[in-house]
Write a protein that holds these residues in place. Structure first.
Motif, PDB file in Angstrom:
ATOM      1  N   TRP A  82       0.811  -1.213   0.000  1.00  0.00           N
ATOM      2  CA  TRP A  82       0.000   0.000   0.000  1.00  0.00           C
ATOM      3  C   TRP A  82       0.847   1.268   0.000  1.00  0.00           C
ATOM      4  O   TRP A  82       1.936   1.312   0.542  1.00  0.00           O
ATOM      5  N   PHE A  83       0.288   2.315  -0.594  1.00  0.00           N
ATOM      6  CA  PHE A  83       0.796   3.680  -0.495  1.00  0.00           C
ATOM      7  C   PHE A  83      -0.249   4.493   0.251  1.00  0.00           C
ATOM      8  O   PHE A  83      -1.438   4.220   0.107  1.00  0.00           O
TER       9      PHE A  83
ATOM     10  N   LEU B  72       5.468  -0.260  -6.731  1.00  0.00           N
ATOM     11  CA  LEU B  72       5.500  -1.652  -6.274  1.00  0.00           C
ATOM     12  C   LEU B  72       4.738  -2.535  -7.258  1.00  0.00           C
ATOM     13  O   LEU B  72       4.240  -3.600  -6.891  1.00  0.00           O
ATOM     14  N   ALA B  73       4.624  -2.095  -8.492  1.00  0.00           N
ATOM     15  CA  ALA B  73       3.909  -2.859  -9.510  1.00  0.00           C
ATOM     16  C   ALA B  73       4.499  -4.260  -9.613  1.00  0.00           C
ATOM     17  O   ALA B  73       5.712  -4.443  -9.712  1.00  0.00           O
ATOM     18  N   GLY B  74       3.614  -5.243  -9.556  1.00  0.00           N
ATOM     19  CA  GLY B  74       4.032  -6.627  -9.690  1.00  0.00           C
ATOM     20  C   GLY B  74       4.327  -7.348  -8.395  1.00  0.00           C
ATOM     21  O   GLY B  74       4.421  -8.578  -8.409  1.00  0.00           O
TER      22      GLY B  74
ATOM     23  N   THR C 162      -3.641   3.622  -1.621  1.00  0.00           N
ATOM     24  CA  THR C 162      -3.700   3.086  -2.971  1.00  0.00           C
ATOM     25  C   THR C 162      -2.767   1.897  -3.090  1.00  0.00           C
ATOM     26  O   THR C 162      -1.820   1.746  -2.313  1.00  0.00           O
ATOM     27  N   LEU C 163      -3.028   1.057  -4.079  1.00  0.00           N
ATOM     28  CA  LEU C 163      -2.275  -0.182  -4.220  1.00  0.00           C
ATOM     29  C   LEU C 163      -1.095  -0.033  -5.182  1.00  0.00           C
ATOM     30  O   LEU C 163      -1.259   0.411  -6.317  1.00  0.00           O
ATOM     31  N   ARG C 164       0.094  -0.388  -4.679  1.00  0.00           N
ATOM     32  CA  ARG C 164       1.304  -0.596  -5.487  1.00  0.00           C
ATOM     33  C   ARG C 164       1.817   0.651  -6.196  1.00  0.00           C
ATOM     34  O   ARG C 164       2.691   0.567  -7.035  1.00  0.00           O
ATOM     35  N   GLY C 165       1.268   1.793  -5.882  1.00  0.00           N
ATOM     36  CA  GLY C 165       1.747   3.050  -6.424  1.00  0.00           C
ATOM     37  C   GLY C 165       0.998   4.199  -5.782  1.00  0.00           C
ATOM     38  O   GLY C 165      -0.110   4.017  -5.269  1.00  0.00           O
TER      39      GLY C 165
ATOM     40  N   HIS D 193      -1.901  -7.069 -10.100  1.00  0.00           N
ATOM     41  CA  HIS D 193      -0.802  -6.632  -9.245  1.00  0.00           C
ATOM     42  C   HIS D 193      -0.090  -5.424  -9.848  1.00  0.00           C
ATOM     43  O   HIS D 193       1.041  -5.118  -9.457  1.00  0.00           O
ATOM     44  N   TRP D 194      -0.759  -4.742 -10.771  1.00  0.00           N
ATOM     45  CA  TRP D 194      -0.073  -3.704 -11.515  1.00  0.00           C
ATOM     46  C   TRP D 194      -0.777  -2.355 -11.490  1.00  0.00           C
ATOM     47  O   TRP D 194      -0.162  -1.353 -11.137  1.00  0.00           O
TER      48      TRP D 194
END
Length: 530
Positions: free
Chosen positions: A34-35, A64-66, A331-334, A361-362
């Motif tokens: 998470w961000f 953190l994509a992927g 937010t997820l992965r970015g 995951h992206w």
């Protein structure tokens, strides 16, 4: 005195690292995928906590994509050298494999709110790093080491490496400080009098979790283990705060000692206890016995819900302005980005542009907030015109890509027509689709047709471990679908490693063009403390 009530930081706030700077206490917690990365809270009295910022730029490239679910930023350790904050943490890119595939980074700042220096990579033996600032100005990196080889131990002991303060390059050889037959991790090192104390997380981060202490007259050991845990609930499932562990000691200006630690509040289910709120931050009072070992002030080794702390004047400060769609949003992965989350296109609304599906995951366009109590209500008004089953937007209760509940405004074939892809070129219906996702797959549990024009309000109530969704097109609330199992959104459901917590939020999906937009207004999340 002031009475604090644990958890002091409620909801998903695990692996707390506590430090005092003057009259202020600061806690950094894990953020995983998470961000904002590495949220930091502060307090003057250990009882009342407020958001103080985060380590912006903790992940190189801000992406953190992927990374897999529960990967990303693990167990930050916050420290103060008299002039600036230091934080050390690992970015973990493999979960549930023999290899953690991680990188450990260090960043510094004069203020907890930043700016933080660009992260610099240091020796990456394993996750859960910490820094020890010696009185002689030397800097030491603690870590756990992992042996990935067949037959090796994933938790193979605690190691210590001296770092050059300026370059962060290792100085000399890495030293093994301690090995133990039980799993130990999360080392924190402090000096009190003639002793160096190692505070260790023991037994994993689930219901077997605990805190074990070791000490030595010399920094590099040998370390002797205490003959009993400082903190654990593994022996009593009836203690309200379970999973107690991953701790750090701090001294007050008046010479009193306190311990930060993680804990969880389980719900009892037919399948055993589950903790959908995730692991949370708690604080305990500590005293030193006649043999100079730390002990809980109230006795025993179980965490207390209520703890007396020194009274300080506390005036909440205005939270740092992170741009409107950051904390308490996550937010997820970015980080949040105006390319997919826009507050200017329609004043008073949030416009989300659909991207990948919820199991990506992206690039999943998701804004969410932590659920902090077992009783909660969330609602939002959404306006959108989905033209395909590949477009959707709505309200979600989220744990990860394999555990979520979603009520989405989307498109479906005309009633009575079978599901065979897009055959009607603009025909079909605008519907609400309620889906449940767990490790067994995704299931559509209810569909309701709604008008193609005008906004619709979506809502959910969570009580006694059940989530009940509803919608309102301008008349009255209409229930949709059966009660769904909210407790599946927890670390404790399924067979895979899980480390986060449940959130409520809004999302949008466009699997084909990445151009579909949905407008959201009036989001609210109310959590009733119990």
């Amino acid at each position: 005195m002031t009475v604090l009530r644990n958890p002091v930081i409620r909801g998903f706030a695990p692996d707390p690292s506590l430090v005092r700077v003057g009259d202020w206490y600061y806690v950094a917690t894990s953020s995983f995928e998470w961000f904002p990365t590495i949220p930091i809270h502060r307090s003057r009295d250990l009882a009342h906590w407020e958001y103080a910022g985060h380590v912006r730029g903790a992940v190189p490239g801000d992406s953190l994509a992927g990374v897999p679910d529960s990967g990303g930023v693990w167990a930050p350790s916050l420290s103060w050298d008299g002039e600036r904050f230091w934080v050390v943490y690992s970015v973990v890119r493999s979960v549930g494999t023999p290899y953690f595939d991680l990188d450990t980074y260090v960043s510094t700042a004069v203020s907890a709110a930043g700016p933080w220096t660009p992260p610099r990579r240091v020796a990456s033996h394993g996750f859960d790093p910490a820094l020890f600032h010696g009185e002689d100005g030397r800097l030491w990196l603690l870590n756990m080491q992992s042996d990935h080889r067949p037959g090796g131990r994933r938790f193979a002991g605690i190691v210590l490496t001296e770092l050059d303060r300026e370059t962060l390059v290792p100085v000399g050889e890495t030293r093994l400080l301690l090995q133990h037959e039980r799993l130990v991790e999360g080392p924190k090192l402090l000096r009190r009098g003639d002793w160096y104390y190692l505070v260790l997380a023991e037994g994993g981060t689930g219901f077997e979790h605990g805190v074990l202490v070791a000490r030595s007259r010399a920094l590099t050991g040998p370390y002797e283990l205490d003959d009993r845990p400082l903190l654990t609930t593994r022996d009593d499932p009836k203690v309200p705060l379970q999973k107690a562990g991953h701790a750090e000691l701090v001294e007050t200006p008046g010479g009193e000692w306190f311990l930060s630690h993680l804990a969880a509040r389980p719900l009892q289910t037919p399948d055993g206890p589950r903790c959908p709120l995730g692991r949370e931050t708690a604080v305990q009072a500590v005293v030193w016995d006649e043999e100079e070992w730390p002990r809980l002030r109230h006795g025993g080794h179980h965490p207390a819900v209520e703890v007396d702390v020194p009274t300080k004047a506390f005036v909440p400060q205005e939270a740092p302005d992170d741009g409107g769609l950051e904390w308490p949003w996550s937010t997820l992965r970015g980080p949040v980005d105006p390319s997919w989350a826009d507050t200017e296109a329609r004043p008073g609304w949030i416009r989300l542009r659909g991207r990948h599906g919820p199991e990506s995951h992206w690039a999943h366009s998701l804004l969410a907030r932590r659920i902090t109590e077992h009783g909660a209500e969330a609602e939002v008004t959404v306006e959108a015109r989905p033209r395909s089953f590949t477009e959707a937007a709505g309200l979600v209760l989220w744990y990860n890509t394999e555990a979520y509940l979603a009520l989405d405004l989307t498109w479906a074939e005309p009633e009575g027509e079978e599901q065979r892809g897009q055959q009607w070129q603009g025909g079909g219906r605008t519907v609400l689709s309620l889906v449940e996702r767990d490790e067994g797959g995704i299931r559509q549990v209810a569909v309701a047709e709604v008008g193609a024009e005008g906004p619709v309000t979506l809502g959910v109530g969570v009580e006694d471990g059940a989530a009940r969704f509803w919608y309102d097109t301008g008349g009255a609330r209409t229930p949709i679908g059966p009660p769904l199992d909210f407790t599946k959104l927890s670390d404790d459901h399924g067979s895979k490693l899980r480390f986060t917590g449940a959130l409520a939020g809004i999302h949008a999906v466009d699997l084909v063009k990445g151009a579909f937009t949905a407008d959201f207004a009036g989001f609210r999340l109310i959590c009733q403390e119990q």
